[in-house]
Design an enzyme around this catalytic site. Structure first.
Site, PDB file in Angstrom:
ATOM      1  N   SER A 196       0.828  -1.206   0.000  1.00 25.39           N
ATOM      2  CA  SER A 196       0.000   0.000   0.000  1.00 25.39           C
ATOM      3  C   SER A 196       0.862   1.256   0.000  1.00 25.39           C
ATOM      4  CB  SER A 196      -0.930  -0.001   1.213  1.00 25.39           C
ATOM      5  OG  SER A 196      -0.182  -0.008   2.426  1.00 25.39           O
ATOM      6  N   ARG A 200       0.335   3.442  -3.573  1.00 24.54           N
ATOM      7  CA  ARG A 200      -0.390   4.715  -3.430  1.00 24.54           C
ATOM      8  C   ARG A 200       0.386   5.836  -4.116  1.00 24.54           C
ATOM      9  NH1 ARG A 200      -0.705   4.582   1.435  1.00 24.54           N
ATOM     10  NH2 ARG A 200      -2.880   4.119   1.856  1.00 24.54           N
ATOM     11  N   ASN A 204      -0.700   7.611  -7.976  1.00 24.58           N
ATOM     12  CA  ASN A 204      -0.982   9.048  -8.092  1.00 24.58           C
ATOM     13  C   ASN A 204      -0.034   9.734  -9.065  1.00 24.58           C
ATOM     14  OD1 ASN A 204      -3.145  10.221  -6.045  1.00 24.58           O
ATOM     15  ND2 ASN A 204      -2.129   8.521  -5.010  1.00 24.58           N
TER      16      ASN A 204
END
Length: 266
Positions: A196, A200, A204
């Site tokens: 994670s 993440r 993005n």
């Protein structure tokens, strides 16, 4: 620039192709040289700047550079104090290092990709990607570094035996019948953190890179679209400043949280 490509797909694929170098025969293992070179350069630039400022720091009225660095350090220390309750003095420097490096890596997304690509083509570089954090290898390397520090502090605080004991006895209890469930639960928790943490940031920044390319293609879609594309590019760049800073901040905060969790006893 986008108009010189055969199709929009060709344009996007070209800009999303890494400058690679095969490590093994047959090319199974490769190194993304553009990611590596950009990361090394930005790391040396950022921490060289911080080192020079701290070396010339004075107790009197600070210069603008010193005041900027002091504000950044105070900001990071405040965030760390709100989360970390241990005694190690290395957590704030680790957090500052993480924030500054990730911020600069993310900020490479603001380079005018077509102009810089044209310059690199002129000196012989066919492919070069400028945003290291849009490369999943970079974000995984950063996340695994944090993961390694988390394991290090867990063993340092609890001892090797205490850490292993915790893997088998928390969170469901010390009964031997619960050991497999405890170990499975902890394995999932440990593996989910670097996944994670890395994905993440990667997701993005990769999405931001794609949007810049799509806006660039809009400028070459038809005569008269260039002003709209310029306006959209400016608007997205302004909004992307928030994303660049926010993702660096989130990555730093998760780093502090994971290390703080390593100090907790169950």
């Amino acid at each position: 620039m986008a108009a010189s490509y055969e199709s929009p797909t060709d344009y996007i694929q070209h800009h999303l192709t890494f400058l690679t170098h095969p490590v093994s025969e047959g090319g199974f293992w490769t190194v993304n040289l553009d990611t590596l070179l950009t990361t090394i350069f930005l790391g040396a630039l950022s921490f060289g700047f911080l080192w020079l400022v701290t070396r010339k720091a004075t107790a009197g009225v600070p210069s603008r550079k010193q005041a900027f660095v002091e504000l950044a350090i105070d900001f990071v220390q405040t965030q760390v104090k709100d989360i970390y309750t241990g005694s190690s003095k290395m957590i704030a420097p680790i957090a500052l290092t993480t924030f500054v490096l990730v911020l600069l890596l993310n900020a490479m997304d603001f380079l005018p990709v077509d102009i810089v690509t044209w310059i690199l083509h002129a000196i012989g570089f066919e492919h070069y990607r400028f945003v290291p954090t849009a490369d999943v290898n970079t974000t995984f390397a950063l996340a695994l570094s944090v993961f390694g520090m988390m394991i290090f502090y867990s063993i340092k605080v609890k001892g090797l035996g205490g850490w292993i004991h915790e893997l088998f006895t928390a969170p469901f209890g010390k009964n031997i019948l619960l050991w497999p469930f405890n170990l499975l639960f902890n394995a999932i928790e440990y593996l989910s953190k670097p996944l994670s943490h890395s994905l993440r940031l990667y997701g993005n920044m990769y999405a931001g890179e794609i949007i810049f390319l799509l806006i660039a293609m809009l400028a070459s879609a038809a005569i008269g679209w260039a002003p709209l594309a310029t306006l959209l590019n400016l608007g997205w760049a302004i909004f992307h400043i928030l994303i660049v800073v926010l993702q660096a901040y989130i990555f730093m905060m998760l780093t502090v949280v994971y290390i703080a969790m390593a100090h907790e006893h169950h």
